[in-house]
Enzyme design. Sequence first.
Site, short mmCIF file in Angstrom:
data_model
loop_
_atom_site.label_atom_id
_atom_site.label_comp_id
_atom_site.label_asym_id
_atom_site.label_seq_id
_atom_site.Cartn_x
_atom_site.Cartn_y
_atom_site.Cartn_z
N GLN A 151 0.81 -1.21 0.00
CA GLN A 151 0.00 0.00 0.00
C GLN A 151 0.85 1.27 0.00
O GLN A 151 0.35 2.36 -0.28
CB GLN A 151 -0.96 -0.01 1.18
CG GLN A 151 -2.05 -1.08 1.05
CD GLN A 151 -3.03 -1.08 2.21
OE1 GLN A 151 -3.09 -0.14 2.99
NE2 GLN A 151 -3.79 -2.15 2.34
N TYR A 211 -1.44 -10.20 3.02
CA TYR A 211 -2.64 -10.83 2.47
C TYR A 211 -2.71 -10.83 0.95
O TYR A 211 -3.67 -11.34 0.36
CB TYR A 211 -3.91 -10.23 3.06
CG TYR A 211 -4.16 -8.76 2.85
CD1 TYR A 211 -4.74 -8.29 1.68
CD2 TYR A 211 -3.85 -7.83 3.84
CE1 TYR A 211 -5.01 -6.95 1.50
CE2 TYR A 211 -4.12 -6.49 3.67
CZ TYR A 211 -4.69 -6.05 2.50
OH TYR A 211 -4.95 -4.71 2.32
N HIS A 259 -7.90 -12.56 8.92
CA HIS A 259 -7.99 -11.14 8.59
C HIS A 259 -8.92 -10.37 9.52
O HIS A 259 -8.55 -9.34 10.08
CB HIS A 259 -8.45 -10.95 7.15
CG HIS A 259 -8.54 -9.53 6.71
ND1 HIS A 259 -9.67 -8.76 6.87
CD2 HIS A 259 -7.63 -8.72 6.12
CE1 HIS A 259 -9.46 -7.55 6.42
NE2 HIS A 259 -8.23 -7.49 5.94
N ARG A 313 -15.13 -10.13 9.37
CA ARG A 313 -15.80 -9.99 8.07
C ARG A 313 -15.30 -11.02 7.07
O ARG A 313 -16.05 -11.44 6.19
CB ARG A 313 -15.54 -8.60 7.48
CG ARG A 313 -16.00 -7.42 8.30
CD ARG A 313 -15.93 -6.13 7.49
NE ARG A 313 -14.66 -5.97 6.78
CZ ARG A 313 -13.58 -5.41 7.30
NH1 ARG A 313 -13.59 -5.01 8.57
NH2 ARG A 313 -12.47 -5.27 6.59
N GLU A 344 -12.77 -1.81 13.82
CA GLU A 344 -12.14 -0.64 13.22
C GLU A 344 -13.15 0.40 12.76
O GLU A 344 -12.95 1.60 12.94
CB GLU A 344 -11.28 -1.07 12.03
CG GLU A 344 -10.62 0.09 11.29
CD GLU A 344 -9.82 -0.35 10.07
OE1 GLU A 344 -9.18 0.50 9.44
OE2 GLU A 344 -9.86 -1.56 9.73
N HIS A 400 -6.27 -2.00 15.55
CA HIS A 400 -7.14 -0.81 15.51
C HIS A 400 -7.98 -0.65 16.79
O HIS A 400 -7.71 0.24 17.59
CB HIS A 400 -8.04 -0.79 14.27
CG HIS A 400 -7.27 -0.81 13.00
ND1 HIS A 400 -6.24 0.06 12.73
CD2 HIS A 400 -7.36 -1.61 11.90
CE1 HIS A 400 -5.73 -0.19 11.54
NE2 HIS A 400 -6.39 -1.21 11.02
N ASP A 424 0.63 0.34 9.14
CA ASP A 424 -0.55 -0.10 8.39
C ASP A 424 -0.47 0.22 6.90
O ASP A 424 0.24 -0.44 6.15
CB ASP A 424 -1.80 0.51 9.03
CG ASP A 424 -3.10 -0.15 8.57
OD1 ASP A 424 -3.03 -1.03 7.69
OD2 ASP A 424 -4.17 0.20 9.07
#
Length: 454
Positions: free
Chosen positions: A59, A120, A207, A210, A235, A269, A320
């Site tokens: 990211q 991931y 993860h 969800r 989060e 988080h 993150d």
Amino acid sequence: MQKLWAQRALTLDGWKNGVSIEIGPNGKIERVDSDTEPNGEIYGCVLPAPANAHSHAFQRAMAGLTEQRGADPTDSFWSWRRLMFRFLERITPEQVQAIAAFVQMEMLEAGYATNVEFHYLHHGPGGEPYAQLAEMAMRITEAAKETGIGLTLLPVFYQYGGLDGRPLSAGQNRFGNDIERFMKLAEDSTGLVNDGPRDWVSGIAPHSLRAVAPRDLKQIASLFRDGPIHMHLAEQIPEVEETLSSLGMRPVEWTLDHIEPDARWHFIHLTQMLPHETERLAHTGATAVLCPITESSLGDGIFDGLGWFEAGGRVAIGSDSNIRISLSEELRTLDYSQRLRDHSRAALATAEQSTGRRLFEAILNGGAASADRSTGALEAGLWADMLALDTSHVDLADLQGDMLIDSFSFAGDDNLVTDVWSAGRHMVQRGQHVRRDQILAQYRSAVQELRAAY
């Protein structure tokens, strides 16, 4: 044998002057003595170097690309997530390695000694596994060999697109595995770690509620009896609402009642907790892995630091999304969030410790636990994870004790970090990584290709 000497250093017994530190050929601290005469390499101030306890390396290449408001006036984390999925349609293993090396270099230059990689991105575009199932994990480990950073590799288990068990979306299919394939992926990832330096560690990361079937969370923990377990939790407000709708309980309440977490668990988080959840979860011994810069960027919410510390909770810090990699700024953002919420100053200070000192020691301890790494102090037998601060800099000159950490955290920035050692590997010298030019050139090439197609 490496020998260095610090005018002052933060030890387990507090601040000491004239500190001599000896590092053995195995990368561990062999001896720490105070009130000694200068010998070896001389530094103004030496501190233990913390772990960066939560990172998604890829990211970093998105930093600055998602700051426009979308068509939806309620633009939020979820619209950022859609842009991230679009970015993932193109990224290659070679680009991931170059980006990861750059991220790890920035972590070291900021003062972190260890990268805890919540990994991931497993498969090729469309979700097709690579011929080597752990191809992407191998790219993370190859980057770590180049940068010399300590590594805790957490392959992520990702099954579904939501708590209703819906299939993964087009943007998520590079993450997905069933339990059987994840077991193989985790085994291969552990093999990569075992082939690396002796300070590397492997763990796992379901993860989130969800993305993993609740019935499988306990099974995953029982299948992997060694190493840390990391998971995103509580989060976002929509996450809380979805969990209430599907499971009849808030995410932290459900986790406490059905998983019974302990010190092996590290929850990322935790920005959407009620006071009773904060107290109960802190008492389990689990770590709160906080990412204040990213949580601010995504509008997640504010972690209840005061309540967590009052309940004896343990914290770690992570970068993150890697939109900004800065140890000092993570500490500052965490504390300022508490001040803004409660209209106070020095919110996390105590009668015995300044704000900076309390936070820094907290993330040393919590980071060591989250990385499952023998670190967190200048102590014989621990990995030589250390950073040196420039005490000749105007922001630190003539300061003593806790004021050094306070000024680093609140008045200065990471340019105050001159040197960093990870398990004795002296990777940052005079403020720059020893392979900076090579790593930067590789990163430039990778992001140029990605941005051209963005």
